[in-house]
Enzyme design. Structure first.
Site, PDB file in Angstrom:
ATOM      1  N   SER A 219      19.308  15.862   8.606  1.00  0.00           N
ATOM      2  CA  SER A 219      19.858  15.117   9.725  1.00  0.00           C
ATOM      3  C   SER A 219      21.050  14.299   9.242  1.00  0.00           C
ATOM      4  CB  SER A 219      18.782  14.249  10.372  1.00  0.00           C
ATOM      5  OG  SER A 219      19.187  13.806  11.642  1.00  0.00           O
ATOM      6  N   ASP A 455      16.137  23.453  16.877  1.00  0.00           N
ATOM      7  CA  ASP A 455      16.415  22.040  16.640  1.00  0.00           C
ATOM      8  C   ASP A 455      16.707  21.318  17.953  1.00  0.00           C
ATOM      9  OD1 ASP A 455      17.715  19.531  15.818  1.00  0.00           O
ATOM     10  OD2 ASP A 455      17.765  20.445  13.827  1.00  0.00           O
ATOM     11  N   HIS A 493      13.536  19.944  14.207  1.00  0.00           N
ATOM     12  CA  HIS A 493      14.149  18.848  13.472  1.00  0.00           C
ATOM     13  C   HIS A 493      13.089  17.980  12.802  1.00  0.00           C
ATOM     14  CE1 HIS A 493      18.034  16.735  12.894  1.00  0.00           C
ATOM     15  NE2 HIS A 493      17.294  15.644  12.810  1.00  0.00           N
TER      16      HIS A 493
END
Length: 562
Positions: A219, A455, A493
């Site tokens: 991230s 994601d 994610h």
């Protein structure tokens, strides 16, 4: 105005430290035996000698006013809850130039069984807390988890390093960005400052420099990994960048755009409705890769018409369908943001999410909030606020407008008017979209870039776009000698999605750097409780795993196809 306390070295600390250094081995191994005629200094003494030590500003490659070791504690192999072997846990603070800026809080874990290498852990969101250096880095798609038998880097003898990126808070709190130095630290300066602090401390403990340095993050931590290669190429030999927020400025603008639809009257989509969306997508697209296994392996082939799940007359009539306002929310998420101006490196767009091909925005309340009312709670509260809203709102209020009364809901992300130049300046500071990896490549640096197709925070297309720009600059063949790019179907994610895959990425990276063993024929294992243990091939882009027959839970039943 706050008072800053500094810890000064006492003669006792200095004398113990020099005694420790006198017997430290000149190599990088973990042998703490003393030479003949020299009194042995134990690992505990070497650790305690570090406490209170200061690091001069001249030893840190970006402007600071030095750093202080706040504590140094030996963690014994037999301590309750410790599975990392014996190590020295060092907590420190790196002091700013601007007295009003916060310190960078750091942790450096120094294993007694040192292997000569270091792993720098990246952060996430707005950071604000020190990365979990005693655990596993983001080298897979389920945060903090590894396949069975894979030890933490610290257990394997790596020094592990992390920081809070220069402010205390949580991943949903961007108020720090009102201070220029704090913003610059978060943007990337903390990477260099933390690296140099850790290198200084490690040399004091072991008597030698790191042989190899790695950075692993996901991230915003993935963005940090790319910045490490782009801005500090001499400091790192290998990087794993997982679902990176490389175009972080475009990301918050896109999240703001989506939030405007999500939080408009009737636009909010509950988890129950999200379940209906995913079920309809799977019904149409799951088997396009050859098998109905709950994963859309080739999202590009999935062309889904949201009117299939439209409520009668477009009004909200229940959990099994979407109203017109809710279809608008999903369509907004599933289309790119086109800007009227350029961000850093000439970029003028931010890509769409795989909103109609597997992205699960509802698997955690963190993305779109626990409810429409909770989504807008400020300052952000994890488990209630929507990251999409708080991240974009705080970037606007604190980093750009410097006006806490501003609101992302009354802002035009595509055409921000008088704030355009400020957004461009922040983009130049924060975005990791440069394709100039030349210095990193020349020193033999290696990058594993990876992203999940499901994601829900950062669209996979963002990494595809970055990779394609790299190919345009270097050519695919030359680029593959220093960078490998993997897309993992169903992976999200850090949580959610349909395939929470993981593999021993650190070993793959280390073998590539130290032995020249190029990543090849990699297999990733699903750690999702309901489907734990199934495997898939990790296909190097642009290939994707196509079912060829056999047990659908085994990687051998799939072939990387293009």
């Amino acid at each position: 105005m706050r008072t800053r306390f500094r810890i000064r070295r006492s003669p006792t600390i200095v004398s113990v430290l020099f005694a420790a250094l006198a017997v430290a081995v000149s190599g990088c191994g973990g042998n703490d035996a003393a030479p003949a005629n020299v009194a042995a200094v134990t690992p505990a003494e070497k650790c305690s000698a570090l406490a209170g030590m200061t690091v001069p500003a001249s030893s840190i490659g970006l402007p600071t006013t030095g750093a202080t070791i706040v504590s140094a504690t030996l963690v014994a192999d037999t301590d309750s809850g410790n599975s990392n072997g014996e190590y020295c846990k060092v907590l420190g603070t790196i002091h700013p130039v601007d007295f009003n800026a916060p310190d960078i809080r750091t942790e450096v874990d120094l294993p007694t069984n040192f292997n000569g290498k270091v792993v720098h852990f990246g952060g996430g969101g707005f950071d604000g807390t020190i990365a979990s250096t005693e655990g596993s880095p983001a080298d897979g798609f389920l945060l903090g988890a590894e396949p069975a038998g894979v030890s933490t880097p610290l257990r394997r003898g790596y020094v592990t390093v992390g920081s809070d990126s220069g402010h205390e808070g949580n991943a949903l709190d961007g108020s720090f960005a009102a201070n220029d130095e704090a913003l610059a630290n978060y943007a990337g300066d903390h990477i260099k400052k933390t690296h140099d602090f850790a290198a200084y401390i490690a040399k004091a403990r072991y008597g030698s420099d790191f042989v190899h340095s790695y950075f692993i993050g996901g991230s915003s931590g993935g963005r940090q990994g790319l910045i490490a290669a782009q801005r500090f190429p001499q400091d790192y030999d290998g990087i794993i960048s997982t679902f990176p927020a490389s175009e972080i400025t475009g990301l918050w603008l896109q999240m703001g755009r989506i939030s405007q639809s999500l939080l408009a009257p009737g636009g909010y989509i509950t988890p129950a409705k999200g379940k209906a969306v995913l079920a309809a997508v799977m019904k149409q697209c799951d088997a396009l890769d050859g098998v109905a296994d709950g994963i859309v392996s080739n999202p590009a082939a999935c062309v889904f018409d949201p009117t299939v799940i439209r409520c009668p007359s477009g009004a909200d009539t229940g959990d099994s369908c979407l109203s017109d306002a809710q279809i608008n929310t999903m369509t907004t998420a599933g289309t790119p943001l086109n800007l009227s101006f350029n961000l850093a490196n000439g970029i003028q767009t931010f890509p769409a999410y795989n909103a109609f091909s597997g992205a699960d925005f509802w698997s955690t309340g963190l993305a779109w909030g626990a409810s429409a009312a909770d989504a807008v709670i400020e300052p952000g509260v994890v488990g209630e606020s929507a990251f999409y809203y708080t991240f974009s709102n705080d970037m606007l209020r604190f980093a750009v407008a410097r006006d806490a009364a501003s609101s992302i809901l009354n802002f035009n992300p595509a055409n921000p008017g008088s704030l355009t130049s400020r957004i461009q300046a922040v983009s130049a500071l924060m975005d990791s979209t440069s394709t100039d990896l030349s210095q990193f490549q020349r020193r033999g640096g290696k990058i594993i870039l990876q992203h999940g197709q499901s994601d829900q925070f950062i669209p996979a297309q963002l990494s595809i776009d970055y990779y394609n720009r790299l190919v345009s600059r270097f050519g695919q063949g030359p680029l593959s000698q220093s960078l490998k790019f993997y897309l993992v179907p169903g992976a999200a994610h850090g949580v959610g999605g349909q395939f929470n895959g993981s593999y021993d990425g650190l070993t793959v990276l280390d073998n590539w750097v130290t032995k020249g063993v190029e990543p090849k024929d990699l297999t990733i294992t699903d750690l999702t409780p309901a489907t734990a243990g199934r495997t898939r091939p990790m296909c190097e882009y642009p290939h994707w795993p196509k079912y060829i027959g056999g047990d659908q839970n085994l990687a051998a039943s799939f072939s990387c196809s293009n």
